[in-house]
Design a protein around this motif. Structure first.
Motif, short mmCIF file in Angstrom:
data_model
loop_
_atom_site.label_atom_id
_atom_site.label_comp_id
_atom_site.label_asym_id
_atom_site.label_seq_id
_atom_site.Cartn_x
_atom_site.Cartn_y
_atom_site.Cartn_z
N ASP A 1 21.16 -25.82 -23.82
CA ASP A 1 20.56 -26.30 -22.59
C ASP A 1 19.09 -26.61 -22.87
N LEU A 2 18.77 -27.92 -23.02
CA LEU A 2 17.43 -28.32 -23.43
C LEU A 2 16.57 -28.81 -22.28
N LEU A 3 17.18 -29.43 -21.28
CA LEU A 3 16.38 -30.01 -20.20
C LEU A 3 17.17 -29.95 -18.90
N SER A 4 16.49 -29.58 -17.82
CA SER A 4 17.14 -29.52 -16.52
C SER A 4 16.27 -30.27 -15.51
N ILE A 5 16.86 -31.28 -14.87
CA ILE A 5 16.14 -32.02 -13.83
C ILE A 5 16.97 -31.94 -12.55
N GLN B 1 25.06 -31.79 2.45
CA GLN B 1 24.90 -32.71 1.32
C GLN B 1 24.20 -31.97 0.19
N GLU B 2 25.01 -31.65 -0.84
CA GLU B 2 24.49 -30.84 -1.93
C GLU B 2 24.07 -31.68 -3.14
N SER B 3 24.06 -33.00 -2.98
CA SER B 3 23.78 -33.86 -4.14
C SER B 3 22.42 -33.57 -4.75
N GLY B 4 21.47 -33.18 -3.91
CA GLY B 4 20.14 -32.95 -4.44
C GLY B 4 20.06 -31.76 -5.38
N SER B 5 21.03 -30.84 -5.33
CA SER B 5 20.95 -29.64 -6.14
C SER B 5 21.54 -29.83 -7.53
N GLY B 6 22.27 -30.94 -7.75
CA GLY B 6 22.90 -31.16 -9.04
C GLY B 6 21.92 -31.69 -10.06
N ARG B 7 22.32 -31.59 -11.33
CA ARG B 7 21.46 -32.10 -12.40
C ARG B 7 21.36 -33.62 -12.32
N LYS B 8 20.16 -34.12 -12.59
CA LYS B 8 19.93 -35.56 -12.64
C LYS B 8 20.22 -36.06 -14.06
N THR B 9 20.60 -37.33 -14.14
CA THR B 9 20.91 -37.92 -15.45
C THR B 9 20.09 -39.19 -15.63
N PRO B 10 18.86 -39.08 -16.09
CA PRO B 10 18.03 -40.27 -16.29
C PRO B 10 18.67 -41.25 -17.27
N ASP B 11 18.35 -42.53 -17.11
CA ASP B 11 18.90 -43.56 -17.98
C ASP B 11 18.41 -43.39 -19.42
N ILE B 12 17.13 -43.06 -19.58
CA ILE B 12 16.55 -42.91 -20.91
C ILE B 12 15.74 -41.62 -20.96
N ARG C 1 12.38 -29.54 -15.94
CA ARG C 1 12.12 -28.20 -16.46
C ARG C 1 12.73 -28.05 -17.84
N PRO C 2 12.18 -27.20 -18.68
CA PRO C 2 12.86 -26.89 -19.94
C PRO C 2 14.15 -26.13 -19.64
N GLY C 3 15.21 -26.44 -20.39
CA GLY C 3 16.46 -25.73 -20.20
C GLY C 3 16.38 -24.31 -20.70
N GLU C 4 17.46 -23.58 -20.54
CA GLU C 4 17.48 -22.17 -20.92
C GLU C 4 17.24 -21.97 -22.42
N ASP C 5 17.59 -22.97 -23.23
CA ASP C 5 17.45 -22.84 -24.68
C ASP C 5 16.25 -23.61 -25.22
N ASN D 1 4.06 -21.64 -16.10
CA ASN D 1 4.59 -22.82 -15.42
C ASN D 1 6.03 -23.07 -15.85
N LYS D 2 6.94 -23.18 -14.90
CA LYS D 2 8.35 -23.35 -15.21
C LYS D 2 8.74 -24.83 -15.36
N TYR D 3 7.81 -25.75 -15.15
CA TYR D 3 8.09 -27.16 -15.26
C TYR D 3 7.50 -27.73 -16.56
#
Length: 524
Positions: A352-356, A397-408, A460-464, A473-475
């Motif tokens: 887990d490297l990145l969480s958005i 509407q829980e869509s906002g809580s899910g992980r985002k998947t940026p294009d790049i 945010r940085p992921g758990e790993d 700072n957690k971001y």
């Protein structure tokens, strides 16, 4: 360039051409095309490049419904056939081959064969006395009236006919596999629906196979060797030469084929599912790939230090690593449509490297600190926070809580650290769309700006993943302002340069079609 309301946007054909040129140069060096092809259409279950090439095979050529034209009357551009040619250099594709076949197939040229048949007291054909005597001695019935007769028969299973049967069987098999592995609820995607049960191409194939010519033919029993295909490629009859060319081409498809025939990448990318989508959609994988290639053009280290990634990406996490290189004690990882997890140490375990994701607020109590006081930013922040909380609690509407998947996503990591350690992060959003005429909706470029700012603010940085700095700072961004965090850079890539005005926005670059993007993390 297409134009609407004075705003120009690239045509799908222009994007395909540009990407094909890049794909040819980078194939096998930068792009893991096998993995990239898995995510072409989120609505269907495409398993990989082999499947894509099979479907593309059925789309080659030019369709002429119920035609009586001769082959020489039908002009088929070579780019529509992905380079398929017969022995004499004539272009041929599956669609034109099927279109012309009913008019050309007056009859199947039978092959006369001989077989030995043992008869009892009757004669059929010529008696083979040598076989007759051997048979009688083998059976011990020397005085019997059994004869070995050579019987001449006509069979449709000549070598040239078997090549034709094999092509038709291959086409039918691809359709069957597509229906079994891809189609859900009986609905075929539009880019392949003509090969569906009710599609025009499939109906014509069925009419051919149900004709009297095929009454005695069992396609399931047909087998053809490569040597036989090579033999039929030189046949005097054009229909058999073309069948052999198509079958030889299909048998050569695969990753190795694409490596060797990069010049036909434009034909592959011309499939509808690669094209940019309608103006109110987010774009397409091809346009995302275009900007990925444009960014890689700015990276001098790619040519000499790139390390292609070819590991197994069949896990449960979205996204694909397209490029990986090192420079000045940093390791760079470039992802497309990435959810944030990746087998960093080349193991089968995803790190887990990145969480958005948007923050979730369990209560309407504003989480903003008093440092904002009664300032305008605080008021704007409260509005957004309450809106998200109400959307979640009142409307489910829980869509906002899910992980985002940026294009790049481009990560710069410390190459000397024992564990993944993030130095800087680049996030890019791609919007092919031009401005909507319907003013009721937010223009895609503005919507894209909003999205890219949220990506940066919530990354945010992921758990790993560790951060290359001290502090609590957690971001990823050390500042709550995503445009003023030195660890963070953003990019918005749109399909029209005309809408972009002169700007100097720190932390974000906005580029349009045919612009050259700035090297991520490059100092001005």
């Amino acid at each position: 360039m297409a134009s609407r309301n004075g705003i120009s946007a690239p045509e799908p054909e222009d994007i395909v051409r540009e990407c094909a040129e890049h794909l040819t140069g980078y194939l096998g060096d930068v792009t893991n095309i096998e993995g990239w092809s898995r995510a072409l259409d989120p609505n269907v279950n495409i398993r990989g490049l082999d499947d894509i090439l099979s479907y593309h095979f059925l789309r080659t050529g030019k369709w002429e419904p119920r035609t009586t034209k001769r082959r020489e009357e039908l002009s088929v551009p070579i780019e529509k056939t992905a380079g398929i040619r017969d022995k004499y250099g004539e272009s041929v594709g599956v669609l034109d081959f099927i279109s012309l076949l009913p008019a050309r197939l007056r009859s199947l040229d039978p092959e006369v064969t001989q077989r030995v048949e043992i008869t009892d007291g009757t004669l059929r054909g010529h008696i083979d006395w040598g076989e007759t005597i051997q048979y009688r001695y083998r059976t011990g019935d020397i005085r019997s009236q059994k004869f070995a007769c050579r019987v001449r028969e006509k069979t449709p299973y000549s070598t040239r006919n078997r090549v034709l049967f094999a092509v038709l069987s291959t086409i039918l098999s691809i359709c069957t596999d597509f229906n079994r592995n891809v189609v859900e609820d009986g609905k075929w995607p539009t880019w392949f629906e003509e090969w569906g049960p009710e599609g025009e191409y499939r109906q014509e194939l069925n009419r051919i196979l149900n004709s009297p010519h095929f009454e005695t033919v069992d396609l399931n029993t047909v087998s053809v060797t490569d040597r036989e295909i090579a033999e039929v490629k030189a046949d005097r009859d054009r229909v058999y030469r073309e069948a052999a060319a198509l079958l030889e081409y299909y048998r050569g498809l695969g990753t190795d084929w694409l490596d060797e025939h990069g010049e036909y990448a434009a034909s592959l990318l011309s499939l509808d599912l690669f094209h940019p989508t309608e103006e109110n959609e987010e774009g397409s994988d091809v346009y995302e790939l275009y900007w990925i290639f444009k960014l890689l053009e700015q990276v001098e280290q790619v040519e000499n230090q790139l390390e292609p990634f070819t590991g197994d990406t069949s896990g449960d996490y979205r996204g694909e690593l397209l490029a990986r290189w090192e420079h000045d004690n940093s390791e760079f990882l470039l992802f497309n449509d990435w959810e944030g997890k990746y087998p960093y140490d080349d193991s089968t375990d995803f790190h887990d490297l990145l969480s958005i994701r948007e923050p979730r607020y369990p209560s309407p109590e504003p989480p903003l600190t008093d440092e904002f006081g009664t300032s305008d930013p605080a008021r704007v922040g409260y509005v957004h926070q309450h809106r998200r909380w109400i959307r979640s609690e009142a409307f489910g509407q829980e869509s906002g809580s899910g992980r985002k998947t940026p294009d790049i996503v481009l990560l710069e990591l410390d190459a000397e650290a024992d564990d993944p350690t993030l130095i800087r992060l680049f996030i890019g959003e791609v919007k092919h769309s031009i401005v909507l005429e319907d003013e009721e909706y937010e223009p895609p470029v503005i919507e894209g700006t909003k999205k890219i700012l949220e990506y940066g603010a919530y990354a945010r940085p992921g758990e790993d993943m560790e951060l290359d700095r001290d502090g609590q700072n957690k971001y990823v961004g050390s500042s709550p302002d995503p445009l003023r965090s030195p660890e963070l850079e953003l990019g918005l890539f749109v399909g029209h340069a005309d809408i972009i005005q002169e700007h100097n926005i720190p932390g974000i670059q906005i580029k349009g079609w045919e612009d050259s993007p700035k090297h991520p993390f490059e100092k001005d």
